[in-house]
Motif scaffolding. Structure first.
Motif, PDB file in Angstrom:
ATOM      1  N   GLU A  57      -0.940  -2.592   1.589  1.00 23.59           N
ATOM      2  CA  GLU A  57      -1.268  -3.010   0.564  1.00 23.59           C
ATOM      3  C   GLU A  57      -2.845  -2.608   0.269  1.00 23.59           C
ATOM      4  N   SER A  60      -2.950   0.585  -1.859  1.00 21.08           N
ATOM      5  CA  SER A  60      -2.876   0.796  -3.254  1.00 21.08           C
ATOM      6  C   SER A  60      -3.985   0.422  -4.044  1.00 21.08           C
ATOM      7  N   ALA A 138      -2.289   3.572  -7.493  1.00 20.13           N
ATOM      8  CA  ALA A 138      -1.427   2.267  -8.130  1.00 20.13           C
ATOM      9  C   ALA A 138      -1.824   2.053  -9.508  1.00 20.13           C
ATOM     10  N   GLU A 164       7.378   5.658  -9.188  1.00 16.40           N
ATOM     11  CA  GLU A 164       7.994   4.151  -8.716  1.00 16.40           C
ATOM     12  C   GLU A 164       6.951   3.292  -8.478  1.00 16.40           C
ATOM     13  N   HIS A 165       5.965   3.861  -7.729  1.00 18.37           N
ATOM     14  CA  HIS A 165       4.839   2.925  -7.328  1.00 18.37           C
ATOM     15  C   HIS A 165       3.238   3.315  -7.849  1.00 18.37           C
ATOM     16  N   GLU A 166       3.292   4.294  -8.208  1.00 16.51           N
ATOM     17  CA  GLU A 166       1.922   4.838  -8.639  1.00 16.51           C
ATOM     18  C   GLU A 166       2.102   5.765  -9.983  1.00 16.51           C
TER      19      GLU A 166
END
Length: 188
Positions: A57, A60, A138, A164-166
């Motif tokens: 985490e 991110s 992120a 997808e996540h960034e």
């Protein structure tokens, strides 16, 4: 007209649904078999992976910033603003030629940890020409770094690439007209 009336073959009956007494669920699993994402009736969580989750985490909260298409002074103005807003940011090391003097890199790269946000900051040195900044990380972290840069400089959004996540955001930064010591003159 129904030509199959009265037939009791397997095609006519079909496969029973789980609520009608079927011995498998809609995914072909026997009753009580845990699914990959199901009810938690499966094996316990791996303690090593659970312990590593907070560290993942933290990644991110980091934003990669690439500063380019400018001279050393322009890059320095942007990097100074980031260093004041996010203490602990390591300044980029100058590129060195083999056994020669330091050369100006064409791209300055730093990683900003948004968890170390300092209050205030304000504008720093003003770039004489436009500077391109690419932010990658992120989405929430990129928004924080972008807000700091657009508070200090006039920012023109050049584009966004979402993953997808960034997210990756490209900005063109110039000196603000309303900043102290800003541009004056021109048509009134």
């Amino acid at each position: 007209m129904d030509t199959n009336r009265g037939r009791a073959d397997a095609e006519r009956r079909g496969v029973p649904l789980p609520d009608a007494g079927a011995m498998v669920d809609e995914h072909g699993r026997a009753p009580g078999t845990p699914s990959r994402t199901g009810t938690g009736a499966g094996p316990p969580a791996d303690p090593v992976r659970v312990a590593a989750a907070p560290a993942a985490e933290g990644s991110s909260a980091e934003v990669s910033v690439l500063v380019s298409h400018c001279d050393r002074a322009g890059a320095g103005a942007v990097l100074d603003v980031l260093a004041r807003a996010f203490p602990g940011m390591t300044p980029p090391a100058p590129a060195r030629a083999a056994a020669g003097p330091a050369v100006d890199p064409s791209i300055w790269a730093v990683t900003v940890d948004v968890r170390r946000r300092a209050p205030g900051g304000g504008p720093g040195a003003r770039p004489a020409s436009p500077v391109r900044a690419e932010l990658d990380g992120a989405a929430a972290s990129v928004r924080q770094v972008r807000a700091v840069l657009e508070e200090a400089f006039a920012g023109e959004h050049l584009g966004t690439v979402s993953g997808e996540h960034e997210v990756q955001v490209a900005l063109r930064l110039t000196a603000r007209d309303d900043a102290p010591g800003g541009r004056t003159g021109g048509p009134a």
